[in-house]
Scaffold this motif. Structure first.
Motif, PDB file in Angstrom:
ATOM      1  N   SER A  60      -4.865  -0.229   1.052  1.00 25.41           N
ATOM      2  CA  SER A  60      -4.529  -1.642   1.023  1.00 25.41           C
ATOM      3  C   SER A  60      -5.474  -2.362   0.065  1.00 25.41           C
ATOM      4  O   SER A  60      -6.650  -1.996  -0.016  1.00 25.41           O
ATOM      5  CB  SER A  60      -4.684  -2.226   2.435  1.00 25.41           C
ATOM      6  OG  SER A  60      -4.693  -3.626   2.405  1.00 25.41           O
ATOM      7  N   PRO A  61      -4.997  -3.387  -0.641  1.00 22.10           N
ATOM      8  CA  PRO A  61      -5.909  -4.153  -1.500  1.00 22.10           C
ATOM      9  C   PRO A  61      -6.987  -4.884  -0.710  1.00 22.10           C
ATOM     10  O   PRO A  61      -8.006  -5.268  -1.281  1.00 22.10           O
ATOM     11  CB  PRO A  61      -4.986  -5.134  -2.231  1.00 22.10           C
ATOM     12  CG  PRO A  61      -3.726  -5.161  -1.455  1.00 22.10           C
ATOM     13  CD  PRO A  61      -3.631  -3.863  -0.713  1.00 22.10           C
ATOM     14  N   GLU A  62      -6.812  -5.041   0.595  1.00 25.92           N
ATOM     15  CA  GLU A  62      -7.858  -5.638   1.422  1.00 25.92           C
ATOM     16  C   GLU A  62      -9.025  -4.663   1.611  1.00 25.92           C
ATOM     17  O   GLU A  62     -10.141  -5.072   1.901  1.00 25.92           O
ATOM     18  CB  GLU A  62      -7.315  -6.068   2.788  1.00 25.92           C
ATOM     19  CG  GLU A  62      -6.495  -7.332   2.752  1.00 25.92           C
ATOM     20  CD  GLU A  62      -5.066  -7.111   2.268  1.00 25.92           C
ATOM     21  OE1 GLU A  62      -4.477  -6.051   2.569  1.00 25.92           O
ATOM     22  OE2 GLU A  62      -4.554  -7.991   1.561  1.00 25.92           O
ATOM     23  N   ILE A  63      -8.758  -3.360   1.455  1.00 22.74           N
ATOM     24  CA  ILE A  63      -9.807  -2.341   1.559  1.00 22.74           C
ATOM     25  C   ILE A  63     -10.471  -2.139   0.193  1.00 22.74           C
ATOM     26  O   ILE A  63     -11.681  -2.207   0.065  1.00 22.74           O
ATOM     27  CB  ILE A  63      -9.239  -1.009   2.100  1.00 22.74           C
ATOM     28  CG1 ILE A  63      -8.598  -1.222   3.479  1.00 22.74           C
ATOM     29  CG2 ILE A  63     -10.332   0.057   2.165  1.00 22.74           C
ATOM     30  CD1 ILE A  63      -7.779  -0.046   3.971  1.00 22.74           C
ATOM     31  N   LEU A  64      -9.649  -1.849  -0.812  1.00 26.30           N
ATOM     32  CA  LEU A  64     -10.115  -1.724  -2.198  1.00 26.30           C
ATOM     33  C   LEU A  64      -9.125  -2.472  -3.089  1.00 26.30           C
ATOM     34  O   LEU A  64      -7.917  -2.247  -2.981  1.00 26.30           O
ATOM     35  CB  LEU A  64     -10.199  -0.255  -2.626  1.00 26.30           C
ATOM     36  CG  LEU A  64     -11.334   0.559  -2.008  1.00 26.30           C
ATOM     37  CD1 LEU A  64     -11.217   2.032  -2.366  1.00 26.30           C
ATOM     38  CD2 LEU A  64     -12.695   0.023  -2.457  1.00 26.30           C
ATOM     39  N   TYR A  66      -8.027  -2.237  -6.057  1.00 29.42           N
ATOM     40  CA  TYR A  66      -7.120  -1.510  -6.948  1.00 29.42           C
ATOM     41  C   TYR A  66      -6.057  -0.700  -6.191  1.00 29.42           C
ATOM     42  O   TYR A  66      -5.275   0.008  -6.792  1.00 29.42           O
ATOM     43  CB  TYR A  66      -7.897  -0.617  -7.930  1.00 29.42           C
ATOM     44  CG  TYR A  66      -8.854   0.365  -7.285  1.00 29.42           C
ATOM     45  CD1 TYR A  66      -8.415   1.579  -6.782  1.00 29.42           C
ATOM     46  CD2 TYR A  66     -10.211   0.072  -7.213  1.00 29.42           C
ATOM     47  CE1 TYR A  66      -9.289   2.481  -6.209  1.00 29.42           C
ATOM     48  CE2 TYR A  66     -11.106   0.969  -6.639  1.00 29.42           C
ATOM     49  CZ  TYR A  66     -10.640   2.167  -6.141  1.00 29.42           C
ATOM     50  OH  TYR A  66     -11.508   3.063  -5.574  1.00 29.42           O
ATOM     51  N   TRP A  67      -6.029  -0.817  -4.878  1.00 28.76           N
ATOM     52  CA  TRP A  67      -5.013  -0.120  -4.073  1.00 28.76           C
ATOM     53  C   TRP A  67      -3.820  -1.023  -3.795  1.00 28.76           C
ATOM     54  O   TRP A  67      -3.960  -2.213  -3.535  1.00 28.76           O
ATOM     55  CB  TRP A  67      -5.592   0.288  -2.733  1.00 28.76           C
ATOM     56  CG  TRP A  67      -6.347   1.579  -2.731  1.00 28.76           C
ATOM     57  CD1 TRP A  67      -6.406   2.528  -3.705  1.00 28.76           C
ATOM     58  CD2 TRP A  67      -7.157   2.074  -1.666  1.00 28.76           C
ATOM     59  NE1 TRP A  67      -7.204   3.567  -3.330  1.00 28.76           N
ATOM     60  CE2 TRP A  67      -7.673   3.308  -2.074  1.00 28.76           C
ATOM     61  CE3 TRP A  67      -7.492   1.579  -0.422  1.00 28.76           C
ATOM     62  CZ2 TRP A  67      -8.501   4.070  -1.265  1.00 28.76           C
ATOM     63  CZ3 TRP A  67      -8.328   2.332   0.377  1.00 28.76           C
ATOM     64  CH2 TRP A  67      -8.820   3.574  -0.034  1.00 28.76           C
ATOM     65  N   ASN A  68      -2.638  -0.404  -3.792  1.00 25.08           N
ATOM     66  CA  ASN A  68      -1.437  -1.026  -3.253  1.00 25.08           C
ATOM     67  C   ASN A  68      -1.383  -0.693  -1.764  1.00 25.08           C
ATOM     68  O   ASN A  68      -1.990   0.286  -1.324  1.00 25.08           O
ATOM     69  CB  ASN A  68      -0.179  -0.461  -3.936  1.00 25.08           C
ATOM     70  CG  ASN A  68      -0.038  -0.942  -5.358  1.00 25.08           C
ATOM     71  OD1 ASN A  68      -0.245  -2.107  -5.658  1.00 25.08           O
ATOM     72  ND2 ASN A  68       0.321  -0.023  -6.255  1.00 25.08           N
ATOM     73  N   VAL A 111       0.079   4.321  -4.958  1.00 27.72           N
ATOM     74  CA  VAL A 111      -1.219   3.933  -4.413  1.00 27.72           C
ATOM     75  C   VAL A 111      -1.973   2.946  -5.300  1.00 27.72           C
ATOM     76  O   VAL A 111      -2.486   1.947  -4.815  1.00 27.72           O
ATOM     77  CB  VAL A 111      -2.105   5.180  -4.179  1.00 27.72           C
ATOM     78  CG1 VAL A 111      -3.487   4.787  -3.713  1.00 27.72           C
ATOM     79  CG2 VAL A 111      -1.455   6.097  -3.196  1.00 27.72           C
ATOM     80  N   LEU A 112      -2.039   3.236  -6.591  1.00 27.65           N
ATOM     81  CA  LEU A 112      -2.904   2.458  -7.471  1.00 27.65           C
ATOM     82  C   LEU A 112      -2.187   1.284  -8.128  1.00 27.65           C
ATOM     83  O   LEU A 112      -1.045   1.395  -8.545  1.00 27.65           O
ATOM     84  CB  LEU A 112      -3.496   3.353  -8.564  1.00 27.65           C
ATOM     85  CG  LEU A 112      -4.376   4.488  -8.070  1.00 27.65           C
ATOM     86  CD1 LEU A 112      -4.841   5.341  -9.234  1.00 27.65           C
ATOM     87  CD2 LEU A 112      -5.561   3.963  -7.282  1.00 27.65           C
ATOM     88  N   ASN A 113      -2.903   0.181  -8.223  1.00 28.30           N
ATOM     89  CA  ASN A 113      -2.450  -0.995  -8.951  1.00 28.30           C
ATOM     90  C   ASN A 113      -3.237  -1.007 -10.265  1.00 28.30           C
ATOM     91  O   ASN A 113      -4.390  -1.424 -10.296  1.00 28.30           O
ATOM     92  CB  ASN A 113      -2.709  -2.259  -8.139  1.00 28.30           C
ATOM     93  CG  ASN A 113      -2.277  -3.513  -8.855  1.00 28.30           C
ATOM     94  OD1 ASN A 113      -2.087  -3.525 -10.068  1.00 28.30           O
ATOM     95  ND2 ASN A 113      -2.131  -4.577  -8.100  1.00 28.30           N
ATOM     96  N   LYS A 131      -1.647   5.728 -15.683  1.00 29.91           N
ATOM     97  CA  LYS A 131      -0.915   6.965 -15.396  1.00 29.91           C
ATOM     98  C   LYS A 131      -0.141   6.755 -14.108  1.00 29.91           C
ATOM     99  O   LYS A 131       1.005   7.136 -14.002  1.00 29.91           O
ATOM    100  CB  LYS A 131      -1.864   8.156 -15.292  1.00 29.91           C
ATOM    101  CG  LYS A 131      -2.494   8.507 -16.612  1.00 29.91           C
ATOM    102  CD  LYS A 131      -3.362   9.719 -16.510  1.00 29.91           C
ATOM    103  CE  LYS A 131      -3.967   9.986 -17.881  1.00 29.91           C
ATOM    104  NZ  LYS A 131      -5.035  10.924 -17.847  1.00 29.91           N
ATOM    105  N   ASN A 132      -0.826   6.178 -13.127  1.00 26.78           N
ATOM    106  CA  ASN A 132      -0.267   5.711 -11.865  1.00 26.78           C
ATOM    107  C   ASN A 132       0.871   6.559 -11.299  1.00 26.78           C
ATOM    108  O   ASN A 132       1.959   6.056 -11.062  1.00 26.78           O
ATOM    109  CB  ASN A 132       0.190   4.267 -12.050  1.00 26.78           C
ATOM    110  CG  ASN A 132      -0.087   3.471 -10.792  1.00 26.78           C
ATOM    111  OD1 ASN A 132      -0.690   3.968  -9.845  1.00 26.78           O
ATOM    112  ND2 ASN A 132       0.356   2.248 -10.785  1.00 26.78           N
TER     113      ASN A 132
END
Length: 178
Positions: A60-64, A66-68, A111-113, A131-132
């Motif tokens: 979650s972006p609330e955790i990191l 750059y995460w979706n 996962v990655l934004n 690359k995502n």
């Protein structure tokens, strides 16, 4: 976007030393499962009969930042093993549901934004910018998997010693998908 079906017999299981492989050294962390690359929103199905033990947020972006947001489903299979199907865009089951092989349990997530990846992110993450790849993150455990632990985050272990109940899922998947 509509769901996509995949021929799971053609899924590439990363081998030791390849990106997305089990216990891959990512510099500051070790990978707890295998990444099975597939287009975003591809259907994810249970590989064996079992019962849904747990569902929850994996990233979650609330955790990191750059995460979706992604989710996980843990199924206790009849053999007594626990499979964690992770990095899902969403899931279609609830805790306590009895699951048959081939039942839809969720959809492959992203996962990655990339727009949030910068020079302050871990080097491993920086190398993935743009690359995502979308994937199913798959873990195998002897007991109920770690979902929250000070050394566990987003399918990775921040410590040298592998958790004692974590199993390399490579052979298990190869046997089931062959």
């Amino acid at each position: 976007m509509s769901p996509k079906k995949t021929d799971y017999k053609k899924v590439k299981i990363p081998q030791k030393g390849e990106a997305g492989s089990f216990w891959e050294n990512r510099g500051d962390r070790y990978h707890c499962g295998v990444d099975l690359y597939a287009p975003e929103n591809t259907e994810v199905v249970s590989i064996e009969k079992g019962v849904v033990a747990e569902t929850g947020v994996m990233t979650s972006p609330e955790i990191l930042p750059y995460w979706n947001p992604t989710y996980y489903v843990i199924i206790e299979h009849d053999r007594g093993l626990f499979c964690k199907y992770g990095e899902l865009a969403g899931f279609t089951v609830r805790e306590g549901d009895e699951i048959e092989p081939g039942r839809l349990i969720g959809y492959v997530g992203m996962v990655l934004n990339s727009s949030k990846i910068d020079e302050f992110c871990p080097l491993y993450i920086q190398k993935l910018k743009d690359k995502n790849p979308s994937m199913l993150h798959f873990e195998l455990w002897k007991k109920l998997p770690v979902a929250t632990h000070r050394n566990y985050l987003g399918g990775n272990w921040f410590g040298e010693e592998k958790p004692e109940n974590l199993i390399d899922p490579t052979g298990y998947l190869e046997q089931l998908l062959s």
